[in-house]
Design an enzyme around this catalytic site. Sequence first.
Site, PDB file in Angstrom:
ATOM      1  CE1 TYR A  25      -3.665   2.510   0.537  1.00  0.00           C
ATOM      2  CE2 TYR A  25      -2.490   3.197   2.509  1.00  0.00           C
ATOM      3  CZ  TYR A  25      -3.483   3.396   1.584  1.00  0.00           C
ATOM      4  OH  TYR A  25      -4.302   4.495   1.695  1.00  0.00           O
ATOM      5  CE  LYS A  64      -3.169   6.335  -0.636  1.00  0.00           C
ATOM      6  NZ  LYS A  64      -4.135   7.230  -1.321  1.00  0.00           N
ATOM      7  N   PRO A 106      -1.819  13.642   4.452  1.00  0.00           N
ATOM      8  CG  PRO A 106      -3.947  12.626   4.454  1.00  0.00           C
ATOM      9  CD  PRO A 106      -2.682  12.789   3.622  1.00  0.00           C
ATOM     10  NE  ARG A 152       0.707   7.221  17.125  1.00  0.00           N
ATOM     11  CZ  ARG A 152       1.878   6.922  17.704  1.00  0.00           C
ATOM     12  NH1 ARG A 152       2.669   7.894  18.129  1.00  0.00           N
ATOM     13  NH2 ARG A 152       2.256   5.682  17.848  1.00  0.00           N
ATOM     14  CG  ASP A 201       3.817   2.911  24.596  1.00  0.00           C
ATOM     15  OD1 ASP A 201       2.580   2.837  24.680  1.00  0.00           O
ATOM     16  OD2 ASP A 201       4.530   3.410  25.480  1.00  0.00           O
TER      17      ASP A 201
END
Lengths: 248, 248
Positions: free
Chosen positions: A69, A73, A96, A143, A203
Amino acid sequence: MSAKPVDFWLNNVTMNNNVLEAAFRFQTWNGPIKVVSILSTVIFPKNAHFPIDASPIYDGPPHLASESYAYSKRSLAQLTQWYRKQHKCDFVSILPGNFFGAYGDFNPNTAPLVNALIAKMESQKEHNPTAPLTMMGTGTPLRQIMFAYDLAQIVIWAMENYNANEPLIVAGEEFSISQIAQLVSEQVGFNGYLQFDNDTKNDGPLRRTADTSQFERLNPSFQMTPLSTGIKKTIEWYIINKSKALQK
Amino acid sequence: MSAKPVDFWLNNVTMNNNVLEAAFRFQTWNGPIKVVSILSTVIFPKNAHFPIDASPIYDGPPHLASESYAYSKRSLAQLTQWYRKQHKCDFVSILPGNFFGAYGDFNPNTAPLVNALIAKMESQKEHNPTAPLTMMGTGTPLRQIMFAYDLAQIVIWAMENYNANEPLIVAGEEFSISQIAQLVSEQVGFNGYLQFDNDTKNDGPLRRTADTSQFERLNPSFQMTPLSTGIKKTIEWYIINKSKALQK
């Protein structure tokens, strides 16, 4: 690596190639067509430095988890530039960061962070309102997060105003996972205790900050929706559309 | 960058995708199909270390000169691996260094080194036999060079014997540009003086050595055709087929 790398590659690269080539051919009859293509942060190399800007996109392979993927892109970012070069097309791309909102995936196992939290807390509030909710890791990773409505506004803005070779990076404000969980729990009215399982779940990356300075320079008056407002609006949509949202 | 990066990308990636997907689908009726895809050294990153092996293929962008062709070849290397992963197809790829031979391009402006030298020396021998021939640069850069017949034999061998994820690098013996020019001039019977223009024309990379140890381990008995023999056979073909060869 994804279990279906061939399918991801063929579907995505075929769509990319067909849409850009169709836009190029159609404009020979009807005048110029603008194309704003949407990339993803999966295209960044796995060892990129922070804050990430557009320059190191090809300086190493992407994460294996979504490799094909990511390559499709990356090829969309390049093809956009090649149409600009060979055919002088006004094609641009936007890259984005994380976003969330209505009409998205709310399956707790596959949805992005905010949507998954909304679905889990709504379900627990209904079925088991005082039980604790366990989240993976420590809650400290940061994030950047953006309301999908803001991204849509930026795409419309880019249609009119962005015309450059480089992908335009856009991302929301940076919060810790636990801050985001706290905000969702307030908006849902979830009263269970939030606990973090750092023993059995690791994490992810502690930070994945994208450099949005170019967008801020070009569009300095743009105001991102405050995270609590975005979450509130998403919950309002989710409550009305829950059965449809969970069928996805 | 090539003047037509879109065309290079769309033509090549569409061929790659269609051939591999057709081979995959056809084998569901007729048993397994082996595919040996041919890559190119243009896929290596422009700052690769020597000798180049298959590991750093994606560790940086390729040379701009043939960027979109290089990306289409990179995607062929990856797609080969993805078909192995998702569908257990016996697809492999070969990454050959420079080669030359009959049926190739002999246009002095676009042909690879040996073929271009043959065409130039044959023409000069006919029209201006004692004039000097000027070559670009110093003549000292080293190039691995392989007779196309050997590459064809290796492709046939790989059909039967190679079944691994990594592209198999194959390349011929390494000679300096001036050694290669000397050999061509002997075989053509060109009596003009070879001179090197290092004032107005720069050398390309001084070395671009590919690591062929994996091929040598797997196929230790393979004997490459000596360069002088390969040149002689190519000249024999060229003399008979000159008009056809130059129409390309």
